[in-house]
Design a protein around this motif. Structure first.
Motif, PDB file in Angstrom:
ATOM      1  N   GLU A  96       0.813  -1.227   0.000  1.00  0.00           N
ATOM      2  CA  GLU A  96       0.000   0.000   0.000  1.00  0.00           C
ATOM      3  C   GLU A  96       0.846   1.277   0.000  1.00  0.00           C
ATOM      4  O   GLU A  96       0.327   2.367  -0.135  1.00  0.00           O
ATOM      5  CB  GLU A  96      -0.891   0.041   1.271  1.00  0.00           C
ATOM      6  N   TYR A  97       2.157   1.118   0.227  1.00  0.00           N
ATOM      7  CA  TYR A  97       3.010   2.312   0.348  1.00  0.00           C
ATOM      8  C   TYR A  97       3.699   2.604  -0.971  1.00  0.00           C
ATOM      9  O   TYR A  97       4.500   1.809  -1.446  1.00  0.00           O
ATOM     10  CB  TYR A  97       4.050   2.111   1.463  1.00  0.00           C
ATOM     11  N   ARG A  98       3.388   3.781  -1.533  1.00  0.00           N
ATOM     12  CA  ARG A  98       3.918   4.100  -2.857  1.00  0.00           C
ATOM     13  C   ARG A  98       5.287   4.771  -2.770  1.00  0.00           C
ATOM     14  O   ARG A  98       5.468   5.918  -3.187  1.00  0.00           O
ATOM     15  CB  ARG A  98       2.926   4.984  -3.598  1.00  0.00           C
ATOM     16  N   ASP A  99       6.229   4.062  -2.147  1.00  0.00           N
ATOM     17  CA  ASP A  99       7.596   4.573  -2.098  1.00  0.00           C
ATOM     18  C   ASP A  99       8.565   3.452  -2.454  1.00  0.00           C
ATOM     19  O   ASP A  99       8.136   2.389  -2.918  1.00  0.00           O
ATOM     20  CB  ASP A  99       7.910   5.177  -0.714  1.00  0.00           C
ATOM     21  N   ARG A 148       9.377   0.547  -9.103  1.00  0.00           N
ATOM     22  CA  ARG A 148       8.951   1.927  -8.815  1.00  0.00           C
ATOM     23  C   ARG A 148      10.132   2.895  -8.942  1.00  0.00           C
ATOM     24  O   ARG A 148       9.978   4.006  -9.445  1.00  0.00           O
ATOM     25  CB  ARG A 148       8.338   2.025  -7.415  1.00  0.00           C
ATOM     26  N   ARG A 161       8.368   9.513  -2.089  1.00  0.00           N
ATOM     27  CA  ARG A 161       7.084   9.325  -1.383  1.00  0.00           C
ATOM     28  C   ARG A 161       6.046  10.306  -1.933  1.00  0.00           C
ATOM     29  O   ARG A 161       4.909   9.931  -2.219  1.00  0.00           O
ATOM     30  CB  ARG A 161       7.315   9.550   0.113  1.00  0.00           C
ATOM     31  N   LYS A 181       4.163   9.481  -5.211  1.00  0.00           N
ATOM     32  CA  LYS A 181       3.054   8.504  -5.102  1.00  0.00           C
ATOM     33  C   LYS A 181       2.850   7.710  -6.392  1.00  0.00           C
ATOM     34  O   LYS A 181       1.729   7.644  -6.922  1.00  0.00           O
ATOM     35  CB  LYS A 181       1.755   9.239  -4.763  1.00  0.00           C
ATOM     36  N   ALA A 187       2.014   4.816  -8.621  1.00  0.00           N
ATOM     37  CA  ALA A 187       1.313   3.524  -8.481  1.00  0.00           C
ATOM     38  C   ALA A 187       2.052   2.504  -9.346  1.00  0.00           C
ATOM     39  O   ALA A 187       2.230   2.710 -10.545  1.00  0.00           O
ATOM     40  CB  ALA A 187      -0.119   3.665  -8.954  1.00  0.00           C
ATOM     41  N   THR A 188       2.529   1.442  -8.739  1.00  0.00           N
ATOM     42  CA  THR A 188       3.301   0.445  -9.492  1.00  0.00           C
ATOM     43  C   THR A 188       2.672  -0.925  -9.326  1.00  0.00           C
ATOM     44  O   THR A 188       2.627  -1.462  -8.223  1.00  0.00           O
ATOM     45  CB  THR A 188       4.759   0.402  -8.972  1.00  0.00           C
TER      46      THR A 188
END
Ligand code: KG4
Ligand code: ZN
Length: 413
Positions: free
Chosen positions: A242-245, A300, A398, A401, A403-404
């Motif tokens: 869930e973390y887009r980093d 990402r 971060r 954001k 999305a990958t």
């Protein structure tokens, strides 16, 4: 011990290279010099000599692996004692094998950060002793930067490139813009992958299988996984989905594996030295889950580099280095990602992925050629347990954001 290793390696200290005394370029204009590299940041006493053409003249490494396997991990005092015992014979043997004396050495490159303080101190003191006695400059080296740069020794890799550093103490994604310019995109928020492999292998008692008894945890897990008959028996989650980093987290996977292991031990009523019958399948599940996580974050990072034009589209390169880069399953999955994203992928030879003196000598040569950090006043030189890899772009990653969607990894174990 790996917790300790990770703690001391957490990169939160300011860049200190400015405090070193830089020698004028006259040093770097000299041709045909030999660089002596010394590595003692953890449990390997490594030494190597490289000439100005980048040719490796000799290399000696004394590994403490077997001693630490017996102790169930690295005990810093023991590591220091062993470095003290082996540093002089290792350097002497390296010089002998190259048929050189200290008079033939132009500069001494030595790891000063990050690492176990007791271990780092042995290398630093010995380098200073040699520097003073033979009047040679010292080139201070950042251990993780050396892991990244050594890939350039045998491959045609130009700046900038993306690097994934995976070892027993670190898990980092960075862009390497130059010898002294690293941009950090992500790092582990808890354990490093090698550390988790080592712990899980110990808890699974893989060492009791003669074939694995002398292997490090990561290698034992990889070998056991290759024998899995039902690799999809255990389901493990994708960390930080869930973390887009580009950060990593491996503790959740470790806990899940330990839980499955415990459940099976109870089910089979295993005793003392016995392994669970499904050990190969559990190793496979862990290797596949770790791989998915590494690929997802790297994917990402590639997208972030593209959006921010950090890496030119006509020459996209990914370097994978550190001990865990020896893992062929992980490397093959990253190769698949690179095929999809038009990146060229490289890793140093296995011997150069794990800790060694060659990468320190090589980094010394790269700095020497650019006239960077060539120090003659040793009073400014000190060790640092933790040290940032370079400039942090973690907040920017971060904020982006991105999305990958994890690429499908079509790889049989
Ligand atoms: O880079 P390195 O020699 O030391 C550190 O700086 O940490 O990496 C050592 C780590 C160990 O945790 C070891 O289990 C892991 O690298 N390793 C592997 C493999 N070979 C070594 N992990 C997974 N698969 C392998 N084949
Ligand atoms: Zn290392």
């Amino acid at each position: 011990m790996n917790i300790l290793k990770r703690l001391i390696c957490s990169p939160f200290v300011n860049n200190v290279s400015k405090q070193y005394i830089f020698k004028p370029r006259s040093y770097s204009n000299k041709r045909n010099i030999n660089i002596l590299g010394i590595e003692t940041s953890c449990d390997d006493t490594g030494c190597a000599i490289i000439n100005s053409n980048g040719k490796l003249l000799s290399e000696v490494c004394h590994s403490q692996n077997l001693m630490h396997l017996r102790n169930g991990g690295i005990i810093p005092d023991i590591a220091q004692d062993l470095h003290r015992t082996y540093i002089e014979p290792t350097v002497t043997k390296t010089l002998q094998e190259a048929k050189l004396t200290m008079e033939d050495i132009g500069a001494i490159a030595v790891t000063l950060k990050p690492g176990l303080p007791l271990s780092l101190a042995v290398g630093m003191k010995y380098a200073k002793h040699l520097g003073r006695r033979y009047n040679k400059p010292i080139i201070p080296i950042h251990h993780m930067q050396a892991h990244a740069l050594v890939a350039r020794m045998h491959h045609d890799i130009t700046f900038p490139f993306l690097v994934l550093l995976i070892s027993g103490g670190h898990c980092l994604l960075a862009v390497v813009q130059d010898v002294d310019h690293f941009q950090l995109l992500g790092e582990s928020m808890d354990s490093a992958p090698g550390e988790v492999f080592d712990k899980v292998a110990r808890r699974m008692k893989l060492r009791n299988v003669p074939e694995y008894s002398q292997m490090c945890g990561g290698q034992a897990v990889e070998t056991a996984a290759s024998k899995a008959t039902n690799p999809h028996m255990f389901k493990l989650p994708l960390p930080l989905s869930e973390y887009r980093d580009c950060n990593f987290s491996l503790n959740g996977l470790k806990t899940s594996v330990m839980f499955h292991l415990f459940k099976k031990e109870v089910e089979h009523n295993t005793v003392a030295h016995e392994l669970i019958p499904e050990v190969n399948d559990l190793c496979a599940a862990m290797l596949m889950a770790t791989t998915r996580h590494l690929v997802h974050r790297t994917q990402r990072a590639m997208e972030f580099c593209k959006e921010n034009k950090l890496i030119p589209e006509e020459r996209q390169q990914l370097v994978v280095s550190g001990g865990v880069a020896c893992n062929n399953y992980i490397f093959s999955a990253l190769q698949m990602l690179c095929n999809e994203t038009c990146y060229n992928i490289y890793r140093p030879y296995p011997k150069l992925c794990t800790d060694n003196g060659v990468m320190i000598a090589w980094n010394g040569l790269e700095k020497w050629n650019k006239g960077l950090d060539i120090v003659t006043d040793f009073s400014s030189l000190d060790i640092e347990a933790s040290s940032p890899l370079g400039e942090s772009l973690i907040e920017q990653v971060r904020a982006a954001k991105i999305a990958t969607k994890l690429m499908k990894i079509k790889l049989s174990i």
